[in-house]
Motif scaffolding. Structure first.
Motif, short mmCIF file in Angstrom:
data_model
loop_
_atom_site.label_atom_id
_atom_site.label_comp_id
_atom_site.label_asym_id
_atom_site.label_seq_id
_atom_site.Cartn_x
_atom_site.Cartn_y
_atom_site.Cartn_z
N VAL A 21 30.54 46.03 49.75
CA VAL A 21 29.34 46.63 49.07
C VAL A 21 28.75 47.91 49.13
O VAL A 21 28.77 48.62 48.29
N MET A 22 29.01 48.30 50.54
CA MET A 22 28.40 49.53 50.93
C MET A 22 29.50 50.81 50.39
O MET A 22 28.94 51.62 50.05
N ARG A 23 30.55 50.44 50.52
CA ARG A 23 31.84 51.19 50.07
C ARG A 23 31.55 51.54 48.51
O ARG A 23 31.75 52.61 48.23
N SER A 27 43.19 37.44 60.94
CA SER A 27 42.93 38.85 60.94
C SER A 27 43.22 39.29 59.46
O SER A 27 42.73 40.07 58.80
N SER A 28 44.23 38.80 58.87
CA SER A 28 44.80 39.12 57.33
C SER A 28 43.69 38.33 56.43
O SER A 28 43.57 38.86 55.46
N LEU A 29 42.95 37.24 56.87
CA LEU A 29 42.21 36.84 55.84
C LEU A 29 40.57 37.26 56.08
O LEU A 29 39.73 36.49 55.60
N SER A 30 40.59 38.24 57.03
CA SER A 30 39.03 38.61 57.36
C SER A 30 38.59 39.52 56.11
O SER A 30 39.26 39.98 55.36
N PHE A 31 37.11 39.29 56.03
CA PHE A 31 36.85 40.10 54.77
C PHE A 31 35.17 40.25 55.07
O PHE A 31 34.43 39.39 55.60
N ASP A 32 34.86 41.67 54.95
CA ASP A 32 33.29 41.99 55.35
C ASP A 32 32.78 42.15 53.79
O ASP A 32 33.10 43.35 53.48
N LYS A 33 31.90 41.40 53.29
CA LYS A 33 31.18 41.77 52.29
C LYS A 33 30.22 42.72 52.07
O LYS A 33 30.29 43.47 51.21
N GLY A 34 29.43 42.89 53.27
CA GLY A 34 28.54 43.72 53.30
C GLY A 34 28.98 45.31 53.17
O GLY A 34 28.77 46.33 52.87
N ILE A 79 30.15 54.87 43.94
CA ILE A 79 29.60 55.01 42.67
C ILE A 79 28.55 56.43 42.85
O ILE A 79 28.41 57.03 41.77
N SER A 80 27.94 56.57 44.13
CA SER A 80 26.92 57.68 44.34
C SER A 80 27.76 59.11 44.31
O SER A 80 27.43 60.10 43.85
N LEU A 81 29.22 58.97 44.75
CA LEU A 81 29.76 60.03 44.95
C LEU A 81 30.40 60.39 43.30
O LEU A 81 30.27 61.68 42.90
N GLU A 82 30.83 59.70 42.26
CA GLU A 82 30.86 59.64 41.23
C GLU A 82 29.99 60.10 40.31
O GLU A 82 30.12 60.61 39.09
N ARG A 85 28.96 35.64 39.35
CA ARG A 85 29.37 35.82 40.61
C ARG A 85 30.29 37.32 40.53
O ARG A 85 30.92 37.57 39.49
N SER A 86 30.00 38.04 41.55
CA SER A 86 30.54 39.20 41.80
C SER A 86 31.91 38.97 42.22
O SER A 86 32.26 38.13 42.99
N LEU A 87 32.71 40.04 42.39
CA LEU A 87 33.87 40.06 43.01
C LEU A 87 33.76 39.72 44.63
O LEU A 87 34.66 38.99 45.17
N GLU A 88 32.96 40.43 45.20
CA GLU A 88 32.77 40.27 46.49
C GLU A 88 32.35 38.78 47.08
O GLU A 88 32.70 38.39 47.85
N ASP A 89 31.36 38.34 46.05
CA ASP A 89 31.24 36.76 46.32
C ASP A 89 32.21 35.90 46.19
O ASP A 89 32.38 35.14 47.02
N ILE A 90 33.06 36.14 45.19
CA ILE A 90 34.26 35.32 45.11
C ILE A 90 35.27 35.41 46.48
O ILE A 90 35.61 34.49 47.01
N LYS A 91 35.49 36.56 46.87
CA LYS A 91 36.56 36.84 47.89
C LYS A 91 35.66 36.45 49.00
O LYS A 91 36.61 35.83 50.17
#
Length: 502
Positions: free
Chosen positions: A217-219, A207-214, A224-227, A173-179
């Protein structure tokens, strides 16, 4: 030991002989007893003003610095090494620290109030079967996730590092999947459980518990592309950025020069967007020449003056942003008789403020002014004066001038047509009279010529007589020309010469 006279006088409170006599003169004050010169005043100035000017002394005095606060107090403080009990811990660990000897040994640990625990959500089997089932997550794995979150106080990086739940596929599981799984379960529980507070607090918690997985991941992929960029790519991006900034600067400078040119040519009525239009009326913007000079001096590129050319008139025909006119502005203008002309329709420069009584239009053309004035005077209207020279009245006066001019022109055309008709009738009558004179002789001379009765009868007769005389003179001139042309022919030329010339 015998007492002296001075001791006796002091015991009996008898004044001394020296003081009981005549009053002595007061001693002159010593130099040390004189008032000291305040700090900050020159010695020569203080010698002139003396101590009689305290206000000047206060002005020239040096400012005193603020005294340091005495935090330690006057007495010493005794410190002791004491053990304490932390109420935020549940394991009963006792530690020690330095405290003042005067403090209460049984007092609570003051930093325990900052140990704020995040709320942990627990669900039942019924809630999981109704609300929380997911194809990618089993109940055992969800329980394992919530136990780790509770254990590590929702520190998801630590939770992801300690996450060791076995998967049959062998994936992790990735960090985004867990969150995403944790926050989605919490939101579903809050929405479907009874809420004791108001709806605003419930919405804030959701609203404090909202999380956008997509998006997360894009961020991370973008970071990573910038680095992972190469030095050549970084240099190319910097060059493109500088080129873009130059284009923006050129566009801003072009827009500024264009606005300055339009404002110079058309004035405040140019309709530029940077001139504010207030709801209570138009407010012109004042330009500061000093600021413009400073901006021109501080700019990197030289400021080139705008030279007029043959195509400079095309600049005025550019599309211009007109100020918005609301209903409130229209009502204000109608109440105060304010008219805002269209800048695109008026190509003339800005007209300064003036009185309409001094700008009353005159009839055109100027040669028709007397006839137009005569026509308007017949109906009792002055052509160059108005009692209330409002904009509507001036427009009506101009229309009246145009209508009166049309009347005058039609009258002239009518008079011309009538005159041509009378002349034609006179010529026709003259031709008829000549034919009768040639045919009948004296009978035609004795028969009077028929004329129209009316006020223009005399003019018609005179016109016919003139036409008759002109007709006779024209015939005599034609006959003389024919005789001259015949006599001018050279008769000495023989027939042979005439044939050769032909």
């Amino acid at each position: 030991m015998a007492a002296s006279a001075a001791d006796v006088r002091s015991i009996l409170s008898i004044p001394n002989a020296s003081t009981s006599g005549s009053a002595q003169q007061p001693k002159k004050p010593q130099a040390s007893e004189r008032a000291k010169k305040p700090d900050g005043i020159p010695r020569e100035l203080y010698a002139l003003i003396g101590p009689s000017a305290p206000t000047l002394a206060a002005q020239f005095a040096k400012p005193r610095l603020k005294q340091k606060p005495n935090l330690g107090g006057s007495g010493r403080v005794k410190w002791e090494w004491r053990p304490f009990k932390n109420g935020a811990r549940s394991d009963g660990l006792r530690l020690s620290h330095w405290v003042k000897a005067s403090s209460d040994p049984e007092s609570e640990y003051p930093f325990a109030k900052y140990n704020i625990q995040t709320p942990h959500y627990v669900y039942s089997q019924d809630e999981y079967s109704r609300l929380l089932e997911d194809q990618d997550w089993t109940k055992e794995e969800t329980d394992y996730l919530f136990d780790l979150v509770r254990q590590y106080d929702a520190r998801f990086y630590v939770v992801h590092d300690r996450y060791e739940y076995p998967h049959p596929e062998g994936t992790q599981r990735s960090l985004e999947d867990i969150k995403d799984r944790y926050f989605s379960v919490c939101r579903k529980l809050i929405r479907n459980r009874p809420w004791p507070g108001d709806e605003a607090s419930k919405a804030a918690l959701l609203s404090s518990l909202s999380f956008d997985k997509g998006r997360e991941v894009m961020r991370k992929q973008y970071v990573i592309s910038l680095e992972s960029r190469t030095p050549e790519q970084i240099a190319e991006e910097d060059a493109l950025y500088l080129e873009l900034e130059k284009l923006k600067e050129n566009e801003r400078r072009f827009k500024k020069d264009r606005d300055e040119l339009l404002r110079t040519l058309l004035g405040i009525e140019s309709g530029l967007p940077d001139i504010p239009v207030d709801e209570e009326g138009l407010q012109g913007t004042s330009t500061d020449t000093k600021k413009k000079k400073k901006a021109a001096a501080g700019s990197v590129e030289p400021q080139t003056p705008v030279t007029p050319s043959a195509s400079s008139s095309n600049v005025i025909s550019l599309p211009q942003a007109q100020p918005k006119k609301t209903a409130k502005t229209a009502a204000y203008d109608a109440l105060h008789c304010i008219f805002r002309p269209d800048p695109t329709a008026n190509k003339a420069p800005h007209t300064p403020a003036h009185l309409r009584s001094s700008k009353i239009p005159s009839p055109k053309p100027a040669s028709a002014i007397p006839r137009i004035a005569q026509v308007l005077n017949e109906v009792g209207i002055s052509y160059n004066r108005l009692v209330m020279p409002t904009r509507d009245n001036i427009a009506r006066l101009e229309q009246l001038h145009v209508s009166a001019n049309q009347v005058v022109e039609k009258k002239k055309s009518l008079d011309k047509v009538e005159q041509d008709l009378r002349t034609a009738k006179a010529r026709l009558a003259a031709l008829r009279g000549e034919a009768q004179e040639e045919g009948s002789g004296e009978a035609a001379a004795a028969t009077p010529m028929e004329v129209e009765e009316g006020p223009d009868a005399e003019s018609v007769v005179e016109g016919r007589a003139q036409s008759v005389m002109s007709t006779k003179s024209t015939r005599s001139r034609r006959q003389a020309r024919r005789s001259m042309s015949i006599s001018s022919v050279d008769t000495s030329i023989g027939p042979n010469k005439r044939q050769k010339q032909r």
